[in-house]
Design a protein around this motif. Structure first.
Motif: not given
Length: 636
Positions: A318-319, A322-330, A350-360, A362-365
């Motif tokens: 979810x973080x 939300x960051x995608x909406x603010x332009x932090x991520x692409x 750096x990937x934070x959400x994989x193409x299949x929707x799973x997290x890494x 880094x996302x947990x961090x």
């Protein structure tokens, strides 16, 4: 007193220049470098703009203004000398003793933090350590992590920072499934109790068993596996898909391939909350955590909160959204969400959400950082994690900054600790466990004590050996700068000579020995090592300081005066080794004093003055050691 401020006030009065206030002058007065026979120095080049003269000329002008009458008003100054553009200052050690001894004797804790409170603002800190994987016991590398994290916490608490100690159990993932898989195959319903094995060691046995079985099944497939990995590393347009599929089919058909498939399926089943897999996971994690708890108790480690990867691993998405909406991520064409960087020292993306929707991880961090902020509202979050994670944490912190987190996140990137026998590898079972290294040190300490004493009660011997072993382990690890790699030598660490914990304990015990001898001779002492109580009939007489004329006495007084500054630097720069180095040098200086300056054989005035001097040394040694969670012994 604040000697820099006092010296600044002296020079302000001497110069009578409205631009050169004591506040301004205090910036140009610095403690002398170690090894010089002076206490402070002022750089007169810094006064060039205000006095319109060159540094050496300013220094000489100031020296010419100094008379005996002027110095009478500043009795803490013993001498001032010119040295080119510098003015060197030697303090009156008797005056220094009269100032600091009552402070130390009254409340050494307040004395220890006095310099920090004058120069730094109190802060709220979160220190995360040791964050182990729950598939093996804590090893020597974890010991360094634990001792660094704990000492950072204690030193900062010492100077009145508010510190929260946290831990993260990495209790899910493919590495955890390896121990589970091996238990399913070879466990035979055994338990730590049935095998008389500490529970985390029991779990670790199966992690090693998995690695052994994997190596056995992999034998003969190394070339095919290497070819498959090399082909997959190529850019997508250059990959030979048919060859990849062929190699994959061949490997999957082997027992090794079946093992890997079962392992991956176990992780999928865990994430799908399969009851049998979850029950096995819970049982083995409980064993691991139970074992860690016992080790934490031995090391006196208490966490304010423990986080579990199994509870947060999928909560950072979810973080990122939300960051995608603010332009932090692409978002990439394949659906993956990434952060892109241009700054040197960071990855291109750096990937934070994989193409299949799973997290890494880094996302947990990201989620964990926000959780700690919600729980503790920190000013600074310190991650005590090895330097192999440098890139990962630089990336996380860069993203947190983009997301608007105002607090500071700091990677306490420590170096590796290895044995004189070589590197440690968990999967090969060559790791030295925390419990085992402590047991080895206790056995070495037992031998050393029994060589010295043949009539001690066994209970006393065992208790003393534990204190010495813990001092040896803590001090040896903490004496190195945290960023440095080093080799751990158990025999060297336990030595009673050299830069070791036992050497400092012995110095402390030697002070107590002097007091015991004095008591036998009916001499009043400031501290009774037999009852561990101060003698209430005695009070420090400041007139005694005039007896401190010997250079060894004066050197000890200098070291005692430095204690608050060392504590400040250790806390401010997060460097426990500054405190260990200071304690070692103080113990060394006491040893030199002990051999050069008789105590009980002197006249009453000198005898009393020296008894008070070593009492103040004893108090500071004990306070510094306890700040590192090292117990003292009144007798060795």
């Amino acid at each position: 007193m604040d000697y820099i401020l006092g010296l600044a006030q002296f020079f302000e009065k001497l110069l009578e220049n409205k631009n050169l206030t004591s506040k301004k002058l205090s910036k140009f007065i610095k403690p002398a470098k170690k090894g010089l026979k002076i206490d402070f120095a002022m750089n007169c080049f810094a006064l060039k703009r205000d006095l319109n003269k060159d540094g050496p000329e300013i220094a000489q002008d100031i020296i010419n203004l100094i008379t005996e009458d002027v110095l009478l008003h500043f009795p803490f100054i013993a001498a001032i000398e010119g040295d080119g553009p510098y003015i060197n200052i030697i303090l009156n050690k008797a005056s220094m003793a009269a100032d600091i001894f009552p402070q130390i004797l009254s409340d050494v804790r307040t004395y220890a933090k006095s310099h920090y409170l004058k120069t730094q603002k109190s802060a709220r800190l979160v220190v995360e350590y040791p964050s182990p994987n729950t598939n093996k016991p804590l090893h020597l590398g974890h010991v360094r992590n634990m001792l660094l994290g704990q000492s950072l916490s204690l030193i900062n608490q010492k100077v009145d920072n508010t510190v929260f100690q946290t831990n993260l159990f990495n209790d899910r993932g493919i590495h955890i499934c390896k121990s589970m898989w091996a238990y399913q195959k070879f466990g035979e319903k055994k338990t730590p109790e049935s095998e008389n094995r500490k529970s985390d060691h029991f779990v670790g046995d199966f992690y090693v068993k998995f690695a052994q079985e994997e190596a056995r099944l992999k034998n003969g497939l190394e070339d095919q596996i290497a070819q498959l990995e090399n082909e997959r590393k190529k850019p997508l347009p250059d990959q030979n898909v048919a060859y990849i599929n062929q190699l994959t089919r061949e490997i999957d058909a082997t027992d090794y391939g079946k093992m890997q498939k079962e392992l991956k399926q176990m992780l999928v089943d865990w994430e799908n909350k399969d009851p049998e897999v979850r029950a096995l996971w819970r049982m083995m994690n409980d064993w691991a955590e139970m074992g860690y708890k016992k080790t934490f108790e031995i090391f006196k480690i208490k966490h304010d909160k423990t986080y579990f990867e199994s509870e947060i691993y999928n909560k950072g998405k979810e973080i990122v959204v939300q960051g995608l909406k603010k332009g932090v991520f692409e978002e990439l064409e394949d659906g993956a969400i990434v952060a892109k960087f241009k700054k040197k020292g960071l990855p291109k993306q750096k990937v934070f959400v994989r193409r299949d929707g799973t997290t890494l991880y880094a996302t947990q961090d990201l989620y964990l950082a926000y959780s700690k902020m919600a729980d503790f509202n920190y000013d600074r979050s310190i991650y005590v994690i090895g330097n192999e994670q440098n890139m990962q944490l630089r990336t996380i912190f860069a993203v947190l900054n983009r997301l608007g987190m105002k607090a500071e996140n700091f990677h306490y990137s420590y170096g590796m600790i290895n044995l004189t026998t070589g590197k440690m590898k968990s999967r090969e079972g060559t790791v030295v466990d925390a419990d085992d290294i402590l047991e080895e040190l206790e056995l070495l300490a037992l031998d050393a004590i029994r060589e010295r004493y043949d009539d001690l009660d066994e209970t006393v011997v065992v208790e003393r050996a534990h204190v010495i072993a813990m001092a040896a382990l803590r001090f040896f690890i903490l004496k190195y700068d945290y960023a440095r790699d080093f080799l751990f030598d158990p025999k060297q660490s336990i030595a009673f000579e050299g830069e070791t914990g036992p050497y400092i304990l012995y110095s402390y015990a030697r002070i107590c020995s002097v007091f015991r001898k004095a008591i036998k001779e009916n001499i009043h002492v400031p501290f009774d090592p037999i009852t561990s109580e101060k003698e209430m009939l005695l009070t420090f007489d400041s007139n005694l300081v005039k007896e401190y004329k010997d250079s060894h006495e004066q050197s000890l007084i200098e070291y005692l005066q430095r204690y608050p500054e060392v504590m400040t630097d250790s806390a401010r720069h997060l460097k426990p080794h500054l405190l260990t180095r200071y304690l070692y040098e103080l113990a060394q200086e006491f040893t030199r004093f002990y051999h050069a300056c008789p105590i009980l054989q002197e006249n009453v005035e000198i005898q009393t003055a020296r008894l008070w001097l070593i009492e103040v040394v004893r108090i500071v040694l004990k306070d510094g050691l306890q700040t590192l969670n090292i117990e003292v012994l009144n007798e060795m």
